[in-house]
Design a protein around this motif. Structure first.
Motif, PDB file in Angstrom:
ATOM      1  N   ALA A 155       0.780  -1.319   0.090  1.00 24.66           N
ATOM      2  CA  ALA A 155      -0.099   0.088   0.110  1.00 24.66           C
ATOM      3  C   ALA A 155       0.778   1.356  -0.070  1.00 24.66           C
ATOM      4  O   ALA A 155       0.701   2.205  -0.802  1.00 24.66           O
ATOM      5  N   ARG A 156       1.884   1.190   0.838  1.00 26.20           N
ATOM      6  CA  ARG A 156       2.766   2.417   0.768  1.00 26.20           C
ATOM      7  C   ARG A 156       3.870   2.585  -0.452  1.00 26.20           C
ATOM      8  O   ARG A 156       3.797   3.541  -0.697  1.00 26.20           O
ATOM      9  N   GLU A 157       3.936   1.431  -1.147  1.00 28.28           N
ATOM     10  CA  GLU A 157       4.582   1.348  -2.325  1.00 28.28           C
ATOM     11  C   GLU A 157       3.746   2.280  -3.541  1.00 28.28           C
ATOM     12  O   GLU A 157       4.086   3.091  -4.100  1.00 28.28           O
ATOM     13  N   SER A 158       2.479   1.910  -3.526  1.00 28.29           N
ATOM     14  CA  SER A 158       1.672   2.473  -4.477  1.00 28.29           C
ATOM     15  C   SER A 158       1.651   3.908  -4.082  1.00 28.29           C
ATOM     16  O   SER A 158       1.336   4.714  -5.194  1.00 28.29           O
ATOM     17  N   GLU A 159       1.298   4.348  -2.747  1.00 30.80           N
ATOM     18  CA  GLU A 159       1.369   5.777  -2.203  1.00 30.80           C
ATOM     19  C   GLU A 159       2.570   6.683  -2.835  1.00 30.80           C
ATOM     20  O   GLU A 159       2.386   7.708  -3.397  1.00 30.80           O
ATOM     21  N   ALA A 160       3.820   5.753  -2.632  1.00 30.01           N
ATOM     22  CA  ALA A 160       4.899   6.615  -2.984  1.00 30.01           C
ATOM     23  C   ALA A 160       5.222   6.481  -4.632  1.00 30.01           C
ATOM     24  O   ALA A 160       5.600   7.751  -5.018  1.00 30.01           O
ATOM     25  N   ILE A 161       4.666   5.767  -5.366  1.00 24.48           N
ATOM     26  CA  ILE A 161       4.679   6.050  -6.706  1.00 24.48           C
ATOM     27  C   ILE A 161       3.855   7.067  -7.032  1.00 24.48           C
ATOM     28  O   ILE A 161       4.032   8.126  -7.716  1.00 24.48           O
ATOM     29  N   GLY A 162       2.397   7.049  -6.494  1.00 25.04           N
ATOM     30  CA  GLY A 162       1.514   8.034  -6.964  1.00 25.04           C
ATOM     31  C   GLY A 162       2.418   9.625  -6.514  1.00 25.04           C
ATOM     32  O   GLY A 162       2.294  10.429  -7.151  1.00 25.04           O
ATOM     33  N   ALA A 163       2.819   9.613  -5.302  1.00 27.50           N
ATOM     34  CA  ALA A 163       3.505  10.794  -4.819  1.00 27.50           C
ATOM     35  C   ALA A 163       4.711  11.219  -5.844  1.00 27.50           C
ATOM     36  O   ALA A 163       4.786  12.568  -6.066  1.00 27.50           O
ATOM     37  N   VAL A 164       5.540  10.484  -6.497  1.00 21.73           N
ATOM     38  CA  VAL A 164       6.511  10.962  -7.136  1.00 21.73           C
ATOM     39  C   VAL A 164       5.962  11.264  -8.628  1.00 21.73           C
ATOM     40  O   VAL A 164       6.391  12.410  -9.284  1.00 21.73           O
ATOM     41  N   LEU A 165       4.863  10.378  -9.171  1.00 23.77           N
ATOM     42  CA  LEU A 165       4.330  10.864 -10.505  1.00 23.77           C
ATOM     43  C   LEU A 165       3.566  12.160 -10.547  1.00 23.77           C
ATOM     44  O   LEU A 165       3.596  12.902 -11.356  1.00 23.77           O
TER      45      LEU A 165
END
Length: 347
Positions: A109-119
């Motif tokens: 879940a945090r990986e998906s959040e991190a990807i969204g944050a950098v994108l």
């Protein structure tokens, strides 16, 4: 009221030039044909006024934000693997980029959040890094985003940076063989699951393949292979102690990592044996503690900083990156291997 942001027009006005001319100078346009005096005036004006380029406006013009996303599991908070970040930060700084570092703890879940944050921040590319090399699952990412896997692999994102474990494994065997060890060599840390089973690790598989290939090339065989699930000091201690209780002919230990070697050192000391006078030891990783052991531990290091630098260089390189890059593993020779005299000739 916050102070008014200094604009390019302010710099141009102070330098006595047009905004277009000032922009060409500050952006290093080689075809500006402006005098050295004009260059000096513009740079002096920018310094005096404290001018900072408008990154958002520049990114609209160039389609580059000069920002890299670095997403890891626990690399940032792990002392041993933090070299991955140090190397990447160094390369990013030299390339004039800012690196956003996000840590997920391995939580999907945090990986998906991190990807969204950098994108959301429109980074120029993403580096995914893990502490322990393995194949990594990565949530969906737009195909237009450049991705480099650092110390990891992924089928959808084949560009990776890994240590050259095959050559590193051969190097460890060579250190013992070149010192004259041909018999009584024990492997500490054999792990069938990590080498080829359900929990297969690409780097472990390559390390053991390099070891076995070099043993075969030199006509050597292990006197014993001790299995470990976790490569931690307590397991190194336990399996080495059990080995020494069974065998009196062991003259060298090849440990699959430094932490196993730390435990092996203690087991040898408990048996009244000395390194390297009685038994030579070589291992892998070059953990910081390896240099503090007495005698210092000879090891084949993980080139974390070089790997971090390479990941940024590949990400920011021209053209479309492809395939993997293997980074050489350095040999750190200390004093845990003793030259072993050849066995006397048999009649």
């Amino acid at each position: 009221m916050p102070p008014k942001r200094v604009t390019l027009a302010d710099v141009a006005r102070r330098a006595g030039l047009s905004p277009t001319a000032a922009s060409m100078i500050l952006n290093g346009r080689p075809d500006s044909r402006l005098s050295a005096d004009a260059h000096a005036r513009v740079h002096e004006a920018a310094t005096e006024l404290g001018y900072r380029p408008n990154v958002a406006a520049r990114s609209l013009r160039t389609d580059k934000t000069l920002t890299i996303g670095f997403i890891s599991d626990v690399v940032a908070t792990t002392r041993f693997a933090s070299g991955l970040i140090r190397g990447a930060l160094d390369a990013a700084q030299r390339a004039g980029h800012v690196m956003l570092v996000l840590e997920t703890g391995g939580d999907p879940a945090r990986e998906s959040e991190a990807i969204g944050a950098v994108l959301d921040r429109q980074v120029d590319g993403i580096i995914f890094a893990v502490m322990r090399a393995r194949e990594l699952f990565v949530p969906e990412i737009p195909t237009s985003t450049r991705v480099v896997m650092l110390n990891a692999t992924n089928k959808k994102h084949p560009v990776s940076v890994l240590p050259d474990e095959l050559t590193g494994g051969a190097s460890a065997v060579g250190l013992l063989a070149d010192a004259g060890h041909r018999e009584g060599i024990a492997l500490i840390g054999h792990n069938a699951e990590a080498e080829a089973g359900l929990f297969r690790s690409t780097t472990v598989e390559q390390r053991i393949s390099g070891i076995r290939a070099e043993m075969a090339r030199r006509g050597l065989r292990f006197a014993a292979e001790e299995s470990c699930w976790d490569w931690e000091p307590h397991q190194g201690y336990d399996v080495t102690r059990a080995l020494l209780e069974r065998r009196s002919d062991i003259r060298a230990l090849l440990c699959m990592n430094d932490r196993l070697a730390f435990g092996a050192y203690q087991a040898l000391a408990d048996r009244g044996l000395s390194v390297p006078q009685d038994i030579s030891v070589v291992s892998f990783d070059n953990d910081e503690l390896a240099s503090y052991l007495r005698p210092g531990l000879t090891t084949v290091g993980l080139p974390h900083e070089a790997m971090g630098r390479a990941s940024v260089e590949i990400l920011l390189g021209t053209g479309t990156p492809s395939g993997g890059r293997l980074i050489p593993m350095p040999v750190i020779e200390r004093t845990s291997i003793r030259p072993h005299p050849p066995a006397p000739a048999r009649d």
